[in-house]
Motif scaffolding. Structure first.
Motif, PDB file in Angstrom:
ATOM      1  N   ALA A 231      15.568  14.328  48.482  1.00 48.79           N
ATOM      2  CA  ALA A 231      16.490  14.667  49.579  1.00 48.79           C
ATOM      3  C   ALA A 231      15.705  15.486  50.683  1.00 48.79           C
ATOM      4  O   ALA A 231      16.287  16.517  51.096  1.00 48.79           O
ATOM      5  CB  ALA A 231      17.693  15.489  48.969  1.00 48.79           C
ATOM      6  N   CYS A 232      14.656  14.898  50.972  1.00 49.65           N
ATOM      7  CA  CYS A 232      13.663  15.767  51.966  1.00 49.65           C
ATOM      8  C   CYS A 232      14.161  15.839  53.323  1.00 49.65           C
ATOM      9  O   CYS A 232      13.664  16.592  54.321  1.00 49.65           O
ATOM     10  CB  CYS A 232      12.258  14.973  51.937  1.00 49.65           C
ATOM     11  N   GLY A 233      15.295  14.993  53.823  1.00 49.32           N
ATOM     12  CA  GLY A 233      15.871  15.308  55.111  1.00 49.32           C
ATOM     13  C   GLY A 233      14.730  14.795  56.141  1.00 49.32           C
ATOM     14  O   GLY A 233      14.133  13.767  55.835  1.00 49.32           O
ATOM     15  N   THR A 234      14.749  15.586  57.173  1.00 46.86           N
ATOM     16  CA  THR A 234      13.847  15.355  58.278  1.00 46.86           C
ATOM     17  C   THR A 234      12.440  15.980  58.155  1.00 46.86           C
ATOM     18  O   THR A 234      11.776  15.965  58.897  1.00 46.86           O
ATOM     19  CB  THR A 234      14.596  15.995  59.497  1.00 46.86           C
ATOM     20  N   GLY A 235      12.400  16.627  56.808  1.00 48.79           N
ATOM     21  CA  GLY A 235      10.846  16.960  56.462  1.00 48.79           C
ATOM     22  C   GLY A 235      10.601  18.347  56.922  1.00 48.79           C
ATOM     23  O   GLY A 235       9.496  18.844  56.888  1.00 48.79           O
ATOM     24  N   SER A 236      11.682  19.422  56.975  1.00 46.59           N
ATOM     25  CA  SER A 236      11.429  20.692  57.542  1.00 46.59           C
ATOM     26  C   SER A 236      10.765  21.520  56.470  1.00 46.59           C
ATOM     27  O   SER A 236      10.302  22.594  56.919  1.00 46.59           O
ATOM     28  CB  SER A 236      12.941  21.212  57.851  1.00 46.59           C
ATOM     29  N   ILE A 237      10.694  21.269  55.100  1.00 44.07           N
ATOM     30  CA  ILE A 237      10.196  22.078  54.174  1.00 44.07           C
ATOM     31  C   ILE A 237       9.031  21.264  53.680  1.00 44.07           C
ATOM     32  O   ILE A 237       7.995  21.879  53.417  1.00 44.07           O
ATOM     33  CB  ILE A 237      11.310  22.318  53.101  1.00 44.07           C
ATOM     34  N   THR A 238       9.224  19.754  53.646  1.00 42.34           N
ATOM     35  CA  THR A 238       7.945  18.946  53.224  1.00 42.34           C
ATOM     36  C   THR A 238       6.921  19.157  54.220  1.00 42.34           C
ATOM     37  O   THR A 238       5.515  19.471  53.574  1.00 42.34           O
ATOM     38  CB  THR A 238       8.133  17.410  53.519  1.00 42.34           C
ATOM     39  N   LEU A 239       6.803  19.425  55.529  1.00 48.23           N
ATOM     40  CA  LEU A 239       5.639  19.752  56.306  1.00 48.23           C
ATOM     41  C   LEU A 239       4.848  20.970  56.259  1.00 48.23           C
ATOM     42  O   LEU A 239       3.688  21.058  55.869  1.00 48.23           O
ATOM     43  CB  LEU A 239       6.261  19.582  57.720  1.00 48.23           C
ATOM     44  N   PRO A 240       5.765  21.954  56.178  1.00 44.75           N
ATOM     45  CA  PRO A 240       5.034  23.507  55.822  1.00 44.75           C
ATOM     46  C   PRO A 240       4.419  23.449  54.546  1.00 44.75           C
ATOM     47  O   PRO A 240       3.370  24.173  54.308  1.00 44.75           O
ATOM     48  CB  PRO A 240       6.179  24.321  55.835  1.00 44.75           C
TER      49      PRO A 240
ATOM     50  N   ILE B 216      14.311   9.595  57.225  1.00 46.55           N
ATOM     51  CA  ILE B 216      12.852   9.175  57.018  1.00 46.55           C
ATOM     52  C   ILE B 216      12.304   9.186  58.276  1.00 46.55           C
ATOM     53  O   ILE B 216      11.007   9.937  58.466  1.00 46.55           O
ATOM     54  CB  ILE B 216      12.933   7.946  56.082  1.00 46.55           C
ATOM     55  N   ALA B 217      12.972   8.660  59.033  1.00 47.22           N
ATOM     56  CA  ALA B 217      12.237   8.060  60.417  1.00 47.22           C
ATOM     57  C   ALA B 217      11.990   9.337  61.195  1.00 47.22           C
ATOM     58  O   ALA B 217      10.769   9.473  61.946  1.00 47.22           O
ATOM     59  CB  ALA B 217      13.105   6.988  61.046  1.00 47.22           C
ATOM     60  N   ILE B 218      12.754  10.179  61.301  1.00 48.61           N
ATOM     61  CA  ILE B 218      12.584  11.449  61.905  1.00 48.61           C
ATOM     62  C   ILE B 218      11.547  12.358  61.276  1.00 48.61           C
ATOM     63  O   ILE B 218      10.661  12.919  62.128  1.00 48.61           O
ATOM     64  CB  ILE B 218      13.881  12.244  62.007  1.00 48.61           C
ATOM     65  N   ALA B 219      11.489  12.382  60.003  1.00 46.95           N
ATOM     66  CA  ALA B 219      10.572  13.059  59.269  1.00 46.95           C
ATOM     67  C   ALA B 219       9.054  12.324  59.354  1.00 46.95           C
ATOM     68  O   ALA B 219       8.180  13.268  59.668  1.00 46.95           O
ATOM     69  CB  ALA B 219      10.951  12.942  57.862  1.00 46.95           C
TER      70      ALA B 219
ATOM     71  N   GLU C 168       8.212  10.712  62.036  1.00 42.34           N
ATOM     72  CA  GLU C 168       7.797  11.268  63.520  1.00 42.34           C
ATOM     73  C   GLU C 168       7.290  12.414  63.582  1.00 42.34           C
ATOM     74  O   GLU C 168       6.032  12.775  64.312  1.00 42.34           O
ATOM     75  CB  GLU C 168       8.957  10.814  64.313  1.00 42.34           C
ATOM     76  N   ARG C 169       7.744  13.268  62.728  1.00 43.46           N
ATOM     77  CA  ARG C 169       7.437  14.825  63.077  1.00 43.46           C
ATOM     78  C   ARG C 169       6.095  15.045  62.187  1.00 43.46           C
ATOM     79  O   ARG C 169       5.177  15.825  63.062  1.00 43.46           O
ATOM     80  CB  ARG C 169       8.646  15.722  62.346  1.00 43.46           C
ATOM     81  N   ALA C 170       6.101  14.594  61.310  1.00 41.50           N
ATOM     82  CA  ALA C 170       4.520  14.745  60.668  1.00 41.50           C
ATOM     83  C   ALA C 170       3.508  13.885  61.380  1.00 41.50           C
ATOM     84  O   ALA C 170       2.447  14.566  61.613  1.00 41.50           O
ATOM     85  CB  ALA C 170       4.638  13.816  59.472  1.00 41.50           C
ATOM     86  N   ARG C 171       3.704  12.694  62.032  1.00 38.93           N
ATOM     87  CA  ARG C 171       2.840  12.211  63.071  1.00 38.93           C
ATOM     88  C   ARG C 171       2.494  13.251  64.115  1.00 38.93           C
ATOM     89  O   ARG C 171       1.112  13.349  64.383  1.00 38.93           O
ATOM     90  CB  ARG C 171       3.360  10.823  63.591  1.00 38.93           C
ATOM     91  N   LYS C 172       3.328  13.808  64.759  1.00 42.79           N
ATOM     92  CA  LYS C 172       3.166  14.653  65.934  1.00 42.79           C
ATOM     93  C   LYS C 172       2.463  16.154  65.713  1.00 42.79           C
ATOM     94  O   LYS C 172       1.559  16.485  66.206  1.00 42.79           O
ATOM     95  CB  LYS C 172       4.828  15.106  66.671  1.00 42.79           C
ATOM     96  N   GLU C 173       2.598  16.323  64.258  1.00 45.04           N
ATOM     97  CA  GLU C 173       1.985  17.458  63.688  1.00 45.04           C
ATOM     98  C   GLU C 173       0.586  17.161  63.035  1.00 45.04           C
ATOM     99  O   GLU C 173      -0.105  18.064  62.466  1.00 45.04           O
ATOM    100  CB  GLU C 173       2.640  18.362  62.722  1.00 45.04           C
ATOM    101  N   GLY C 174       0.118  15.697  62.967  1.00 47.00           N
ATOM    102  CA  GLY C 174      -1.185  15.530  62.597  1.00 47.00           C
ATOM    103  C   GLY C 174      -1.217  15.409  61.009  1.00 47.00           C
ATOM    104  O   GLY C 174      -2.272  15.607  60.693  1.00 47.00           O
ATOM    105  N   GLN C 175      -0.102  15.428  60.306  1.00 43.22           N
ATOM    106  CA  GLN C 175      -0.071  15.223  59.195  1.00 43.22           C
ATOM    107  C   GLN C 175       0.070  13.902  58.583  1.00 43.22           C
ATOM    108  O   GLN C 175       1.170  13.253  59.064  1.00 43.22           O
ATOM    109  CB  GLN C 175       0.999  16.401  58.438  1.00 43.22           C
ATOM    110  N   TRP C 176      -0.491  13.538  57.469  1.00 48.59           N
ATOM    111  CA  TRP C 176      -0.122  12.329  56.781  1.00 48.59           C
ATOM    112  C   TRP C 176       0.720  12.594  55.496  1.00 48.59           C
ATOM    113  O   TRP C 176       0.064  13.135  54.716  1.00 48.59           O
ATOM    114  CB  TRP C 176      -1.373  11.564  56.480  1.00 48.59           C
ATOM    115  N   ILE C 177       1.964  12.250  55.487  1.00 52.94           N
ATOM    116  CA  ILE C 177       2.729  12.388  54.429  1.00 52.94           C
ATOM    117  C   ILE C 177       3.552  11.194  54.101  1.00 52.94           C
ATOM    118  O   ILE C 177       4.230  10.712  55.084  1.00 52.94           O
ATOM    119  CB  ILE C 177       3.789  13.693  54.567  1.00 52.94           C
ATOM    120  N   PRO C 178       3.509  10.675  52.890  1.00 52.60           N
ATOM    121  CA  PRO C 178       4.305   9.345  52.654  1.00 52.60           C
ATOM    122  C   PRO C 178       5.797   9.932  52.535  1.00 52.60           C
ATOM    123  O   PRO C 178       6.192  10.685  51.826  1.00 52.60           O
ATOM    124  CB  PRO C 178       3.631   8.851  51.288  1.00 52.60           C
ATOM    125  N   PHE C 179       6.574   8.984  53.195  1.00 55.77           N
ATOM    126  CA  PHE C 179       7.929   9.219  53.165  1.00 55.77           C
ATOM    127  C   PHE C 179       8.726   7.877  52.731  1.00 55.77           C
ATOM    128  O   PHE C 179       8.408   6.809  53.296  1.00 55.77           O
ATOM    129  CB  PHE C 179       8.490   9.407  54.464  1.00 55.77           C
TER     130      PHE C 179
END
Length: 249
Positions: free
Chosen positions: A44-53, A71-74, A76-87
């Motif tokens: 239930a990661c939502g838009t990745g607000s905790i996944t990313l930090p 998932i799509a928003i998460a 895109e956020r990861a991409r913009k912050e230069g993080q590779w995270i499987p969603f």
């Protein structure tokens, strides 16, 4: 749920201090002997607000959510912050991973949205199966006290220049659930407002229920803490954090 809602979710949650939430989960993970570099799945990661930090703190994160839009928003956020995270789009009650993981998280009321005891027990069983021996399940819930007294049978409002909502709640004693009806208004560039109607339901799982269901699933060392504290929960805590371990053998 969360189809048209995904686009306004972050605006609705703008006042939430996700950095503090991530720091607290980091502390809980260390308490459960989940080391930096460990593989961790956030359900239930939502838009990745905790996944990313948490990724930036050094954990190998994977995000799981049922909503393609979230998932799509998460991603895109990861991409913009230069993080590779499987969603991954997946129902956490049927969690299926290619390899067993060291830690599973479910943050920001994810377990409350499982509105029957059967669904919660399905999630706990799936999480237990997906964890390595010695792995940890760590999650939070809005407490029974919060859903009954803070949200239940109250109307909440927000009126900002470009964003507003009216949030009606009704607590159902027969189902131990709070039913939420949100009318959300978001200003467009042309000055007009889009209106989004959203209904959600959260169940008030008691601390005793959660502990019993976790132990029935095979977990041990079940610990319940108060709202962003590593101290025992109090009767009027609005949030509980729960840690449970899969036995080594």
């Amino acid at each position: 749920m969360y189809q048209s809602f995904a686009g306004v979710y972050d605006a609705l949650m703008a006042q939430v201090d996700y950095a503090a939430w991530a720091r607290h989960y980091d502390a809980l993970m260390q308490l459960c002997q989940v080391k930096k570099g460990a593989k961790c799945v956030e359900c239930a990661c939502g838009t990745g607000s905790i996944t990313l930090p948490l990724k930036k703190m050094g954990y190998q994160m994977t995000g799981v959510d049922l909503s393609e839009e979230m998932i799509a928003i998460a991603m895109e956020r990861a991409r913009k912050e230069g993080q590779w995270i499987p969603f991954i789009r997946q129902d956490m009650c049927a969690l299926s991973l290619p390899r067993k993981t060291e830690c599973i998280l479910c943050t920001c009321d994810g377990v409350n949205y499982l509105t029957s005891p059967e669904k919660v027990q399905q999630f706990f069983a799936a999480a237990f199966s997906a964890l390595k021996p010695g792995g940890a399940l760590i999650f939070d819930v809005s407490s029974e006290y919060k859903l009954r007294n803070t949200l239940g049978n109250h109307t909440l409002t927000c009126d900002e220049e470009d964003f507003a909502y009216i949030w009606h709640n009704r607590f159902r004693e027969d189902k131990a659930c709070v039913e939420m009806a949100l009318s959300i208004f978001r200003k467009r560039p042309d000055g007009a407002f889009d209106r989004i109607e959203e209904t959600q339901t959260q169940r008030a799982h008691t601390a005793g229920e959660l502990k019993t269901w976790l132990e029935n699933a095979g977990f041990h060392q079940v610990q319940l803490f108060g709202n962003q504290r590593i101290t025992p929960a109090r009767a009027n805590d609005e949030r509980l954090h729960i840690c449970a371990r899969k036995p080594l053998a």
